[in-house]
Design a protein around this motif. Sequence first.
Motif, PDB file in Angstrom:
ATOM      1  N   ARG A 215       0.843  -1.208   0.000  1.00  0.00           N
ATOM      2  CA  ARG A 215       0.000   0.000   0.000  1.00  0.00           C
ATOM      3  C   ARG A 215       0.873   1.250   0.000  1.00  0.00           C
ATOM      4  O   ARG A 215       0.642   2.184  -0.773  1.00  0.00           O
ATOM      5  N   MET A 216       1.911   1.258   0.821  1.00  0.00           N
ATOM      6  CA  MET A 216       2.804   2.420   0.888  1.00  0.00           C
ATOM      7  C   MET A 216       3.616   2.567  -0.393  1.00  0.00           C
ATOM      8  O   MET A 216       3.848   3.683  -0.860  1.00  0.00           O
ATOM      9  N   ARG A 217       4.040   1.455  -0.976  1.00  0.00           N
ATOM     10  CA  ARG A 217       4.829   1.512  -2.216  1.00  0.00           C
ATOM     11  C   ARG A 217       4.015   2.101  -3.373  1.00  0.00           C
ATOM     12  O   ARG A 217       4.589   2.714  -4.268  1.00  0.00           O
ATOM     13  N   ARG A 218       2.727   1.895  -3.375  1.00  0.00           N
ATOM     14  CA  ARG A 218       1.880   2.458  -4.438  1.00  0.00           C
ATOM     15  C   ARG A 218       1.848   3.983  -4.393  1.00  0.00           C
ATOM     16  O   ARG A 218       1.566   4.633  -5.388  1.00  0.00           O
ATOM     17  N   LEU A 219       2.145   4.573  -3.246  1.00  0.00           N
ATOM     18  CA  LEU A 219       2.129   6.031  -3.112  1.00  0.00           C
ATOM     19  C   LEU A 219       3.357   6.694  -3.719  1.00  0.00           C
ATOM     20  O   LEU A 219       3.326   7.864  -4.080  1.00  0.00           O
ATOM     21  N   ILE A 220       4.450   5.976  -3.815  1.00  0.00           N
ATOM     22  CA  ILE A 220       5.735   6.585  -4.159  1.00  0.00           C
ATOM     23  C   ILE A 220       5.892   6.973  -5.625  1.00  0.00           C
ATOM     24  O   ILE A 220       6.390   8.066  -5.918  1.00  0.00           O
ATOM     25  N   PRO A 221       5.494   6.161  -6.616  1.00  0.00           N
ATOM     26  CA  PRO A 221       5.751   6.539  -8.018  1.00  0.00           C
ATOM     27  C   PRO A 221       5.252   7.940  -8.411  1.00  0.00           C
ATOM     28  O   PRO A 221       6.006   8.687  -9.033  1.00  0.00           O
ATOM     29  N   PRO A 222       4.040   8.357  -8.041  1.00  0.00           N
ATOM     30  CA  PRO A 222       3.629   9.713  -8.428  1.00  0.00           C
ATOM     31  C   PRO A 222       4.489  10.808  -7.800  1.00  0.00           C
ATOM     32  O   PRO A 222       4.633  11.897  -8.355  1.00  0.00           O
TER      33      PRO A 222
END
Length: 147
Positions: A133-140
Amino acid sequence: MRHDLAPAGPAAARLKTEFARIRYELGDLPGRIVDPQRLRAMPARLGRTLHTGMLADCFFDPETALCLDHGKDDLDHTAPALSQCRPDRCPNACITRSHLPLWQASIADAERLLADRRLSRLQRIALERDIERMRRLIPPLLEGPDA
């Protein structure tokens, strides 16, 4: 909203749309004079109050805030319940590049916990889901001119 710090998180789409609307109304010409009251009022639709935070900023709207228990009338609904914040899920949350180091540190902490062989299967599953869940936040947060 600074060009090099594009927002991410649940409120990002709403913020980008609102700033695009403001930009459309005001244009891109440098030096354009805008009535200060009008300029302050334009982003007012985003939320009632901005609360800056460690993991996200909150454009607080009590109607949509996930941190509030909407079933309890005796709670204060004039400010976010920061200890109940869910910045990756709440539509009021805006996550910017300035929040990135703490999200990365949270992921690293969770990964260190996963290395403990004494964890139960359920604890391991919960940590793995949180990391994903936290990793999904990083690319943007890594997109932009100086990424």
